[in-house]
Motif scaffolding. Structure first.
Motif, PDB file in Angstrom:
ATOM      1  N   UNK A   9       0.851  -1.201   0.000  1.00 22.57           N
ATOM      2  CA  UNK A   9       0.000   0.000   0.000  1.00 22.57           C
ATOM      3  C   UNK A   9       0.879   1.240   0.000  1.00 22.57           C
ATOM      4  N   UNK A  10       1.277   1.719  -1.182  1.00 24.17           N
ATOM      5  CA  UNK A  10       2.049   2.962  -1.239  1.00 24.17           C
ATOM      6  C   UNK A  10       1.233   4.120  -0.677  1.00 24.17           C
ATOM      7  N   UNK A  11       1.909   5.124  -0.176  1.00 24.99           N
ATOM      8  CA  UNK A  11       1.232   6.303   0.366  1.00 24.99           C
ATOM      9  C   UNK A  11       0.250   6.848  -0.664  1.00 24.99           C
ATOM     10  N   UNK A  12      -0.991   7.074  -0.238  1.00 21.79           N
ATOM     11  CA  UNK A  12      -2.009   7.644  -1.107  1.00 21.79           C
ATOM     12  C   UNK A  12      -2.775   6.632  -1.938  1.00 21.79           C
ATOM     13  N   UNK A  13      -2.466   5.334  -1.790  1.00 22.65           N
ATOM     14  CA  UNK A  13      -3.137   4.291  -2.574  1.00 22.65           C
ATOM     15  C   UNK A  13      -3.827   3.335  -1.609  1.00 22.65           C
ATOM     16  N   UNK A  14      -5.101   3.042  -1.878  1.00 20.96           N
ATOM     17  CA  UNK A  14      -5.856   2.125  -1.030  1.00 20.96           C
ATOM     18  C   UNK A  14      -5.257   0.729  -1.133  1.00 20.96           C
ATOM     19  N   UNK A  15      -5.019   0.063   0.002  1.00 23.10           N
ATOM     20  CA  UNK A  15      -4.430  -1.279  -0.059  1.00 23.10           C
ATOM     21  C   UNK A  15      -5.376  -2.288  -0.692  1.00 23.10           C
ATOM     22  N   UNK A  16      -4.833  -3.116  -1.541  1.00 22.73           N
ATOM     23  CA  UNK A  16      -5.621  -4.157  -2.195  1.00 22.73           C
ATOM     24  C   UNK A  16      -5.539  -5.431  -1.364  1.00 22.73           C
ATOM     25  N   UNK A  17      -6.627  -6.178  -1.341  1.00 24.99           N
ATOM     26  CA  UNK A  17      -6.662  -7.405  -0.542  1.00 24.99           C
ATOM     27  C   UNK A  17      -5.921  -8.557  -1.206  1.00 24.99           C
ATOM     28  N   UNK A  19      -3.489  -8.419  -3.931  1.00 25.42           N
ATOM     29  CA  UNK A  19      -2.227  -8.241  -4.645  1.00 25.42           C
ATOM     30  C   UNK A  19      -1.425  -7.101  -4.041  1.00 25.42           C
ATOM     31  N   UNK A  20      -0.184  -6.998  -4.465  1.00 25.88           N
ATOM     32  CA  UNK A  20       0.716  -5.944  -4.038  1.00 25.88           C
ATOM     33  C   UNK A  20       0.783  -4.905  -5.144  1.00 25.88           C
ATOM     34  N   UNK A  21       0.640  -3.634  -4.779  1.00 25.69           N
ATOM     35  CA  UNK A  21       0.641  -2.575  -5.793  1.00 25.69           C
ATOM     36  C   UNK A  21       1.997  -2.428  -6.482  1.00 25.69           C
ATOM     37  N   UNK A  22       3.092  -2.595  -5.746  1.00 33.32           N
ATOM     38  CA  UNK A  22       4.426  -2.364  -6.310  1.00 33.32           C
ATOM     39  C   UNK A  22       5.349  -3.514  -5.924  1.00 33.32           C
ATOM     40  N   UNK A  23       6.075  -4.025  -6.907  1.00 36.27           N
ATOM     41  CA  UNK A  23       7.129  -5.009  -6.663  1.00 36.27           C
ATOM     42  C   UNK A  23       8.364  -4.498  -7.388  1.00 36.27           C
ATOM     43  N   UNK A  24       9.453  -4.339  -6.651  1.00 38.09           N
ATOM     44  CA  UNK A  24      10.696  -3.852  -7.236  1.00 38.09           C
ATOM     45  C   UNK A  24      11.816  -4.823  -6.908  1.00 38.09           C
ATOM     46  N   UNK A  25      12.746  -4.966  -7.835  1.00 39.18           N
ATOM     47  CA  UNK A  25      13.887  -5.844  -7.614  1.00 39.18           C
ATOM     48  C   UNK A  25      15.047  -5.378  -8.470  1.00 39.18           C
ATOM     49  N   UNK A  26      16.217  -5.821  -8.101  1.00 39.68           N
ATOM     50  CA  UNK A  26      17.394  -5.575  -8.936  1.00 39.68           C
ATOM     51  C   UNK A  26      17.828  -6.909  -9.508  1.00 39.68           C
ATOM     52  N   UNK A  27      18.554  -6.865 -10.560  1.00 31.82           N
ATOM     53  CA  UNK A  27      19.019  -8.104 -11.165  1.00 31.82           C
ATOM     54  C   UNK A  27      18.427  -8.302 -12.533  1.00 31.82           C
ATOM     55  N   UNK A  28      18.347  -9.557 -12.938  1.00 27.96           N
ATOM     56  CA  UNK A  28      17.857  -9.892 -14.273  1.00 27.96           C
ATOM     57  C   UNK A  28      16.349  -9.741 -14.377  1.00 27.96           C
TER      58      UNK A  28
END
Length: 112
Positions: A9-17, A19-28
């Protein structure tokens, strides 16, 4: 592969039951093209049997992911293309490993 960072739940976004709104990673980043229900010889598997076709597509995806050194546990997005928007119960029968909870329900697109 790096362990992804999930922001449910990023600031200002209603949390979803589901799924995740944002997924970030480094690498391939591995992108797998759409798969068809064809066996290794190019023969259609399960003509007229959507469940058999879905199992073959799942197997093909598993092979493609393995070729990149990853598995279903690393998948962050799936999209199903179907020819009928009737509830695709056959997808529930597919013997694919469960996806991470952050993926949520894959969208289905009608392909005519």
């Amino acid at each position: 592969m790096s362990e992804p960072t999930r922001t449910a739940a990023p600031a200002g976004v209603f949390p979803a039951a589901q799924y995740t709104h944002v997924v970030a990673a480094t690498g391939r980043l591995v992108v797998v093209s759409g798969q068809l229900p064809l066996d290794r010889n190019g023969e259609l598997v399960g003509a007229g049997d959507p469940a058999a076709q879905a199992r073959q597509v799942s197997a093909n995806l598993r092979h493609c992911l393995a070729a990149a050194g990853v598995g279903f546990q690393d998948v962050v997005k799936l999209t199903y293309f179907v020819t009928d928007m009737a509830p695709p119960e056959f997808l529930l029968e597919v013997e694919a490993p469960p996806l991470p909870k952050s993926v949520g329900a894959p969208p289905a697109v009608v392909a005519e």
